[in-house]
Write an enzyme that holds these catalytic residues in place. Sequence first.
Site, short mmCIF file in Angstrom:
data_model
loop_
_atom_site.label_atom_id
_atom_site.label_comp_id
_atom_site.label_asym_id
_atom_site.label_seq_id
_atom_site.Cartn_x
_atom_site.Cartn_y
_atom_site.Cartn_z
N ALA A 35 0.67 -1.24 -0.12
CA ALA A 35 -0.14 0.02 0.04
C ALA A 35 0.76 1.21 0.06
CB ALA A 35 -0.68 0.08 1.23
N GLY A 80 -2.88 -5.93 2.16
CA GLY A 80 -3.97 -6.23 1.21
C GLY A 80 -3.58 -7.30 0.16
N GLU A 83 -4.87 -10.36 1.91
CA GLU A 83 -6.09 -10.16 2.01
C GLU A 83 -6.76 -10.66 0.60
OE1 GLU A 83 -7.26 -6.96 5.42
OE2 GLU A 83 -5.91 -6.32 3.66
N GLU A 103 -0.03 -4.77 9.55
CA GLU A 103 -0.79 -3.48 9.77
C GLU A 103 -0.62 -3.15 11.22
OE1 GLU A 103 -3.14 -5.46 6.56
OE2 GLU A 103 -1.94 -6.21 8.18
#
Length: 229
Positions: A35, A80, A83, A103
């Site tokens: 990210a 992500g 995920e 995170e």
Amino acid sequence: ERTLTERDAAISAIAPTVRVLVITGAGEKAFVAGADISAMASFTPVAALAFAKKGHDVLAKLERLDIPVIAAVNGFALGGGCELVLACDFAIASDRARFGQPEVGLGVTPGFGGTVRLGRRVGDARARQLLYSGEPVKADEALRIGLVNEVVPADELLARVHEIATRIAKNAPFAVALAKRSARIAEETDLGTANAFEQQAFALTFSTAVQREGMRAFLEKRPATWVGR
């Protein structure tokens, strides 16, 4: 943000003739690039909520496709990226792959379903360890805990995934779609409801041309030809 928008558009553009979707990363380093932390650092709570919602919406859209979705994890799948793996039906990994939800080390939580789907994939206690520690795991450990189905040498990854996808694509598309839907309902609801849906799905297939063709082909000892439903 742009990556999510592009991924959403790509999912919407999948042709009806596609039997299996394979998701992998470009190159050898990453399944999904990390990210943009510099952009996220200035988020307000309202902006963060909108970002998380968009991520959830896109991954839910992917997860609910009728066709099977396979993650071919060629490299880093952190945050992500992990995920995204969890939103696929299952994953085959290169021996170079790495997984994790780091995170908490940035002072935030996973925002695209990591705290929800990880436990369903690897079990609650193992998921909590990974979520709380932010510790990444190598491919062999990901295999051991059930995060991925197989680990293969990097240069064999796409060939192995193609082999699996081809095997799936030979089966009746409508039956595969119903089996996927039934499995998802079993994951999301109580045992009685899940069993009732499976019975209805099984019965529904007997109203279709694919059931008649599939069983006729088996009895006639020939490959089935799937036309219609």
